[in-house]
Enzyme design. Structure first.
Site, short mmCIF file in Angstrom:
data_model
loop_
_atom_site.label_atom_id
_atom_site.label_comp_id
_atom_site.label_asym_id
_atom_site.label_seq_id
_atom_site.Cartn_x
_atom_site.Cartn_y
_atom_site.Cartn_z
CG HIS A 179 -1.92 -1.12 1.42
ND1 HIS A 179 -2.89 -0.81 2.02
CD2 HIS A 179 -2.06 -1.99 0.57
CE1 HIS A 179 -3.93 -1.88 1.85
NE2 HIS A 179 -3.51 -2.77 1.00
CD GLU A 199 -2.05 4.25 3.07
OE1 GLU A 199 -3.17 4.55 3.51
OE2 GLU A 199 -1.75 3.34 2.22
CB CYS A 228 -6.67 -0.43 5.12
SG CYS A 228 -4.96 -1.04 4.99
CB CYS A 233 -2.29 1.71 6.13
SG CYS A 233 -1.77 0.96 4.68
#
Length: 162
Positions: A64, A66, A94, A97
């Site tokens: 991801h 992040e 999410c 993260c």
């Protein structure tokens, strides 16, 4: 990766522009990835790292934006503890993260679009401000939110049209 503006005091809106650039790059890559971008900023305002989603490109469920930006920022500083840093991201993080943000000791998170289906920074959950955890994050939401949301809506609309 795009070069950041040279202005010493980048605003949240300008920093979100860098994250949006990363999101667009993720969607333009082959294979295309969900357009989410992130930027980590040092306490002095210097951009430490930028990243866009790479789940498809790397075939990695943890890639991801992040997570990648946090990893790059840690590498740039030589430490895992990013106390005082700000994370700017185009979509609400999410749970994975959000957990990484707390563990990295990020001071502040700036979010573009909220994610009521999977968000863990104020929507579905609020992990970044959970009082039972040892660290809580300052949260700013809605920065260029319409633009960030439109990027995602347009991406998925085009994908469904195929």
């Amino acid at each position: 990766m795009t070069d950041p503006p040279t202005d010493d005091a980048l605003t949240d809106e300008a920093l979100m522009g860098l994250a949006i650039d990363e999101a667009r790059a993720a969607a333009a890559r082959e294979p295309a990835d969900v357009p989410i971008g992130a930027v980590v900023v040092a306490p002095d305002g210097a951009v430490l790292a930028t990243a866009g989603n790479r789940r498809e490109a790397d075939e990695d469920p943890t890639a991801h934006a992040e997570i990648l930006a946090l990893r790059r920022a840690a590498a740039a500083t030589g430490r895992w503890n990013l106390t005082g840093c700000t994370l700017v991201v185009t979509l609400e993080p999410c749970t994975m993260c959000a957990g990484a943000i707390v563990l990295a000791r990020i001071r502040r998170v700036v979010v573009g679009a909220m994610d009521p289906k999977a968000g863990a920074a104020g929507s579905l959950y609020d992990l970044v401000r959970e009082p039972r955890l040892n660290h809580r994050v300052e949260l700013v939401t809605g920065v260029r939110g319409q633009e960030c949301g439109d990027l995602l809506r347009d991406f998925f609309r085009a994908r469904r049209a195929r």
